[in-house]
Design a protein around this motif. Structure first.
Motif, PDB file in Angstrom:
ATOM      1  N   LYS A  13       0.850  -1.194   0.000  1.00 35.69           N
ATOM      2  CA  LYS A  13       0.000   0.000   0.000  1.00 35.69           C
ATOM      3  C   LYS A  13       0.886   1.245   0.000  1.00 35.69           C
ATOM      4  CE  LYS A  13      -3.909  -2.191   0.513  1.00 35.69           C
ATOM      5  NZ  LYS A  13      -4.770  -2.246  -0.662  1.00 35.69           N
ATOM      6  N   LYS A  14       0.473   2.237  -0.747  1.00 36.59           N
ATOM      7  CA  LYS A  14       1.257   3.466  -0.877  1.00 36.59           C
ATOM      8  C   LYS A  14       1.551   4.078   0.491  1.00 36.59           C
ATOM      9  CE  LYS A  14       1.538   7.616  -3.645  1.00 36.59           C
ATOM     10  NZ  LYS A  14       2.274   7.365  -4.846  1.00 36.59           N
ATOM     11  N   ALA A  15       2.826   4.307   0.764  1.00 41.95           N
ATOM     12  CA  ALA A  15       3.339   4.948   1.983  1.00 41.95           C
ATOM     13  C   ALA A  15       3.077   4.147   3.258  1.00 41.95           C
ATOM     14  CB  ALA A  15       2.795   6.378   2.128  1.00 41.95           C
ATOM     15  N   ALA A  16       2.749   2.864   3.124  1.00 47.28           N
ATOM     16  CA  ALA A  16       2.527   2.031   4.316  1.00 47.28           C
ATOM     17  C   ALA A  16       3.851   1.796   5.034  1.00 47.28           C
ATOM     18  CB  ALA A  16       1.894   0.707   3.928  1.00 47.28           C
ATOM     19  N   GLU A  17       3.779   1.779   6.352  1.00 49.72           N
ATOM     20  CA  GLU A  17       4.940   1.517   7.192  1.00 49.72           C
ATOM     21  C   GLU A  17       4.579   0.425   8.184  1.00 49.72           C
ATOM     22  OE1 GLU A  17       6.892   5.967   7.301  1.00 49.72           O
ATOM     23  OE2 GLU A  17       5.517   5.399   8.900  1.00 49.72           O
ATOM     24  N   LYS A  18       5.617  -0.197   8.719  1.00 47.29           N
ATOM     25  CA  LYS A  18       5.418  -1.307   9.644  1.00 47.29           C
ATOM     26  C   LYS A  18       6.281  -1.066  10.873  1.00 47.29           C
ATOM     27  CE  LYS A  18       6.715  -6.208   9.648  1.00 47.29           C
ATOM     28  NZ  LYS A  18       7.191  -7.301   8.776  1.00 47.29           N
ATOM     29  N   ASP A  19       5.721  -1.356  12.046  1.00 49.40           N
ATOM     30  CA  ASP A  19       6.528  -1.338  13.262  1.00 49.40           C
ATOM     31  C   ASP A  19       6.061  -2.461  14.179  1.00 49.40           C
ATOM     32  OD1 ASP A  19       4.286  -0.476  14.760  1.00 49.40           O
ATOM     33  OD2 ASP A  19       5.058   1.527  15.119  1.00 49.40           O
ATOM     34  N   PHE A  20       6.775  -2.634  15.267  1.00 51.44           N
ATOM     35  CA  PHE A  20       6.415  -3.661  16.244  1.00 51.44           C
ATOM     36  C   PHE A  20       6.238  -2.976  17.577  1.00 51.44           C
ATOM     37  CE2 PHE A  20       7.247  -6.970  19.397  1.00 51.44           C
ATOM     38  CZ  PHE A  20       6.371  -7.950  18.962  1.00 51.44           C
ATOM     39  N   LEU A  30       0.930   1.016   9.318  1.00 49.97           N
ATOM     40  CA  LEU A  30       0.480   2.392   9.491  1.00 49.97           C
ATOM     41  C   LEU A  30       0.489   3.153   8.172  1.00 49.97           C
ATOM     42  CD1 LEU A  30       3.128   2.389  12.134  1.00 49.97           C
ATOM     43  CD2 LEU A  30       0.867   3.008  12.885  1.00 49.97           C
ATOM     44  N   ILE A  31      -0.365   4.141   8.101  1.00 52.73           N
ATOM     45  CA  ILE A  31      -0.355   5.113   7.011  1.00 52.73           C
ATOM     46  C   ILE A  31      -0.439   6.483   7.662  1.00 52.73           C
ATOM     47  CG2 ILE A  31      -2.861   4.835   6.650  1.00 52.73           C
ATOM     48  CD1 ILE A  31      -0.381   5.831   3.935  1.00 52.73           C
ATOM     49  N   LYS A  34      -0.884   6.544  11.428  1.00 54.04           N
ATOM     50  CA  LYS A  34      -2.083   5.931  12.022  1.00 54.04           C
ATOM     51  C   LYS A  34      -2.192   4.472  11.579  1.00 54.04           C
ATOM     52  CE  LYS A  34      -5.125   9.845  12.750  1.00 54.04           C
ATOM     53  NZ  LYS A  34      -6.500  10.306  12.563  1.00 54.04           N
ATOM     54  N   MET A  35      -2.592   3.623  12.498  1.00 49.62           N
ATOM     55  CA  MET A  35      -2.668   2.198  12.245  1.00 49.62           C
ATOM     56  C   MET A  35      -3.878   1.823  11.390  1.00 49.62           C
ATOM     57  SD  MET A  35      -2.744  -0.811  15.098  1.00 49.62           S
ATOM     58  CE  MET A  35      -4.433  -0.503  15.631  1.00 49.62           C
ATOM     59  N   PHE A  36      -3.621   0.989  10.355  1.00 49.34           N
ATOM     60  CA  PHE A  36      -4.744   0.438   9.590  1.00 49.34           C
ATOM     61  C   PHE A  36      -4.862  -1.075   9.777  1.00 49.34           C
ATOM     62  CE2 PHE A  36      -1.342   0.333   6.404  1.00 49.34           C
ATOM     63  CZ  PHE A  36      -1.530  -0.880   5.738  1.00 49.34           C
ATOM     64  N   LEU A  37      -3.824  -1.724  10.310  1.00 53.42           N
ATOM     65  CA  LEU A  37      -3.911  -3.146  10.612  1.00 53.42           C
ATOM     66  C   LEU A  37      -2.944  -3.472  11.740  1.00 53.42           C
ATOM     67  CD1 LEU A  37      -4.355  -6.130   8.298  1.00 53.42           C
ATOM     68  CD2 LEU A  37      -2.496  -6.228   9.930  1.00 53.42           C
ATOM     69  N   TYR A 101      -7.324   0.490   5.096  1.00 52.23           N
ATOM     70  CA  TYR A 101      -6.322   1.436   4.589  1.00 52.23           C
ATOM     71  C   TYR A 101      -6.998   2.723   4.110  1.00 52.23           C
ATOM     72  CZ  TYR A 101      -2.707   3.393   1.544  1.00 52.23           C
ATOM     73  OH  TYR A 101      -1.808   4.240   0.926  1.00 52.23           O
ATOM     74  N   GLU A 102      -8.055   2.576   3.303  1.00 53.21           N
ATOM     75  CA  GLU A 102      -8.765   3.741   2.766  1.00 53.21           C
ATOM     76  C   GLU A 102      -9.415   4.568   3.868  1.00 53.21           C
ATOM     77  OE1 GLU A 102      -8.814   5.000  -0.357  1.00 53.21           O
ATOM     78  OE2 GLU A 102      -7.425   3.428  -0.952  1.00 53.21           O
ATOM     79  N   LEU A 103     -10.051   3.920   4.824  1.00 51.60           N
ATOM     80  CA  LEU A 103     -10.691   4.650   5.920  1.00 51.60           C
ATOM     81  C   LEU A 103      -9.667   5.444   6.730  1.00 51.60           C
ATOM     82  CD1 LEU A 103     -13.233   1.980   7.189  1.00 51.60           C
ATOM     83  CD2 LEU A 103     -13.810   4.184   6.155  1.00 51.60           C
ATOM     84  N   VAL A 104      -8.551   4.816   7.037  1.00 50.12           N
ATOM     85  CA  VAL A 104      -7.523   5.505   7.830  1.00 50.12           C
ATOM     86  C   VAL A 104      -6.872   6.606   7.000  1.00 50.12           C
ATOM     87  CG1 VAL A 104      -5.350   5.229   9.083  1.00 50.12           C
ATOM     88  CG2 VAL A 104      -7.162   3.526   9.351  1.00 50.12           C
ATOM     89  N   LEU A 105      -6.557   6.325   5.748  1.00 46.59           N
ATOM     90  CA  LEU A 105      -5.978   7.347   4.866  1.00 46.59           C
ATOM     91  C   LEU A 105      -6.896   8.560   4.794  1.00 46.59           C
ATOM     92  CD1 LEU A 105      -3.876   8.293   2.740  1.00 46.59           C
ATOM     93  CD2 LEU A 105      -5.267   7.125   1.028  1.00 46.59           C
ATOM     94  N   ASN A 106      -8.184   8.331   4.585  1.00 45.00           N
ATOM     95  CA  ASN A 106      -9.132   9.440   4.444  1.00 45.00           C
ATOM     96  C   ASN A 106      -9.415  10.172   5.747  1.00 45.00           C
ATOM     97  OD1 ASN A 106      -9.445   9.224   1.641  1.00 45.00           O
ATOM     98  ND2 ASN A 106     -10.891   7.555   1.887  1.00 45.00           N
TER      99      ASN A 106
END
Length: 124
Positions: A13-20, A30-31, A34-37, A101-106
């Motif tokens: 996903k565009k600009a998605a990042e991952k952390d632990f 995150l996008i 903000k967390m999307f999953l 992803y879309e809900l969090v992005l928007n």
């Protein structure tokens, strides 16, 4: 885990990042910060992934699939958790990830959305 493609799909996903998040023992996707999953485990250490959904759609999914439950440790109206050893199809899980992803992005500011869509990153 049944969904071996999950990490790659989320990060595609565009600009998605991952952390632990150590205190949650969970991987977050995150996008815009903000967390999307979130992928972790329930109190019995069963693998789950938690995503944001439109409330009506989330309710329909919970009624149809026994392995989709209200968001574990999240707002039960807007978040849903999927047991990763369950019977939810790849297509449904991908649809849930896309929606989250879309809900969090928007939900981000217009400026932040524009930066993400244009591929700009913040200078540190």
């Amino acid at each position: 885990m049944r969904y071996g493609w999950l990490d790659e799909y989320c990060l595609s996903k565009k600009a998605a990042e991952k952390d632990f998040k150590v205190e949650w023992n969970a991987t977050r996707y995150l996008i815009g910060g903000k967390m999307f999953l979130m992928q972790g485990g329930d109190k019995n250490k069963k693998a789950i992934a938690t995503m944001k959904c439109e409330p009506t759609f989330g309710q329909l999914l919970r009624e149809k699939y026994e392995h989709i439950i209200p968001g574990y440790y999240m707002n039960k109206e807007h978040w849903n958790s999927v047991y990763l050893e369950g019977d939810v199809s790849d297509d449904i899980l991908k649809q849930m990830i896309d929606m989250s992803y879309e809900l969090v992005l928007n939900s981000l500011s217009k400026k932040k959305i524009q930066e993400i869509m244009e591929g700009k990153s913040e200078e540190v």
